[in-house]
Design an enzyme around this catalytic site. Sequence first.
Site, short mmCIF file in Angstrom:
data_model
loop_
_atom_site.label_atom_id
_atom_site.label_comp_id
_atom_site.label_asym_id
_atom_site.label_seq_id
_atom_site.Cartn_x
_atom_site.Cartn_y
_atom_site.Cartn_z
N LYS A 8 0.84 -1.21 0.00
CA LYS A 8 0.00 0.00 0.00
C LYS A 8 0.87 1.24 0.00
O LYS A 8 2.02 1.23 0.46
CB LYS A 8 -0.96 0.02 1.21
CG LYS A 8 -0.28 0.08 2.60
CD LYS A 8 0.05 1.46 3.08
CE LYS A 8 0.88 1.44 4.36
NZ LYS A 8 1.75 2.58 4.57
N GLY A 104 5.15 -6.22 5.81
CA GLY A 104 4.97 -7.17 6.92
C GLY A 104 3.50 -7.34 7.25
O GLY A 104 3.03 -8.46 7.50
N ASP A 138 -2.00 -1.77 10.16
CA ASP A 138 -2.18 -1.76 8.70
C ASP A 138 -2.69 -3.10 8.16
O ASP A 138 -2.92 -3.23 6.95
CB ASP A 138 -0.85 -1.45 8.00
CG ASP A 138 -0.41 0.00 8.18
OD1 ASP A 138 -1.25 0.82 8.59
OD2 ASP A 138 0.77 0.29 7.92
O1 C5P Z 1 0.30 -1.28 14.68
P1 C5P Z 1 1.73 -1.50 14.36
O2 C5P Z 1 2.36 -2.57 15.21
O3 C5P Z 1 1.99 -1.73 12.89
O4 C5P Z 1 2.47 -0.14 14.72
C1 C5P Z 1 3.87 -0.07 14.79
C2 C5P Z 1 4.29 1.17 15.57
O5 C5P Z 1 4.00 2.35 14.80
C3 C5P Z 1 3.56 1.38 16.87
O6 C5P Z 1 4.19 0.69 17.91
C4 C5P Z 1 3.66 2.89 17.05
O7 C5P Z 1 4.93 3.27 17.54
C5 C5P Z 1 3.56 3.41 15.64
N1 C5P Z 1 2.18 3.78 15.27
C6 C5P Z 1 1.62 4.92 15.82
N2 C5P Z 1 0.33 5.27 15.50
C7 C5P Z 1 -0.37 4.54 14.60
C8 C5P Z 1 0.19 3.38 14.01
C9 C5P Z 1 1.48 3.03 14.37
O8 C5P Z 1 2.26 5.60 16.63
N3 C5P Z 1 -1.60 4.91 14.28
#
Ligand code: C5P
Length: 331
Positions: A8, A104, A138
């Site tokens: 994406k 990922g 995501d």
């Molecule tokens: O949800 P995911 O594990 O992919 O997110 C990875 C990191 O990206 C989170 O630990 C956070 O630090 C950051 N993140 C964020 N706000 C979001 C999505 C991700 O701060 N909406």
Amino acid sequence: MTVRVPAKVNLQLSVGPPRGDGYHDLVTVFHAVSLFDEVTVRPADRTSVVVTGEDAGSVPAGRANLAARAARALATAGMRRRGKSAVRIEIRKRIPVAAGLAGGSADAAATLVACNELWGAGLTQSELREVAASVGSDVPFALLGGTAIGQGRGEQLTAALAAGTYHWVLAFASGGLSTPEVYAACDRLRAARAATDPREPASGAGRAGPPGERGPAAAAEEAHQPRLSTELMAALRSGDPAAVGPLLSNDLQPAAVSLRPDLRRALNAGREHGALGGIVSGSGPTCAFLAADARRARELAVSLTGAGVCRAVAQVKGPAAGAAVVAGERR
Ligand code: C5P
């Protein structure tokens, strides 16, 4: 069971202040593009992950892998008995790792669809989406594909009305960027700006006081609340890439560029070589350039390669479909 899943880009990424749980509220427009990973799951004695292809060595192996986490999350949600839920997960990667393209997350989404089919677990789309959200912000979008508005952490999705096909050139950088580090850099940049300009909101500040006591800082804080661009949505409905190009935006871009100043050269080169718009994709470091049509995308890809501003380029189209089974039978 083999599932194909797209990368994406974010056509808009509007990031709010940090929340108490370490995430940021955001409003984003996800757009799936025709760069695909393929994931095959087979029954096994224990769960393992094997990666081949692009950047295979940089994908975390074993239990830390997002695809392995997805398989375990689905086994739990589908009340699969222990011992029957182990799978060998084979990932054929074309989506670069830590590139801002949600590779990922795509592999995790593909694993959910593949295991749901392989096991005949029978989770509905909305149940799958719930499990997906528990694996990563995501992951639900990689199930859905197309063009969609994401809210909350990015996991709350609404399909967007978008017409036409969009031709993109992706410029891959060498090395990756860590998503948490880019969000942290975004917070730091905003705090630094707030310290020098009292009209700027400090991230997370100014939210506590009762409304009556909230002055200019609170008003400025409002400015950092994530908001959907209605102009971008109208441009997407029109299907005109020339209208969409100038409206692409990403609040994480200054942070990604601060961590990787070389991205500025790639962004400038895209603009100089006729892109209708160019942005860092998600948390970067991939840059996505929109072209008027397939021929201009090809020309842009050649020019960017010649300019030597990136490791490699890929010409892709969007919107692409979400994770879908391409081969396999149930066990
Ligand atoms: O949800 P995911 O594990 O992919 O997110 C990875 C990191 O990206 C989170 O630990 C956070 O630090 C950051 N993140 C964020 N706000 C979001 C999505 C991700 O701060 N909406």
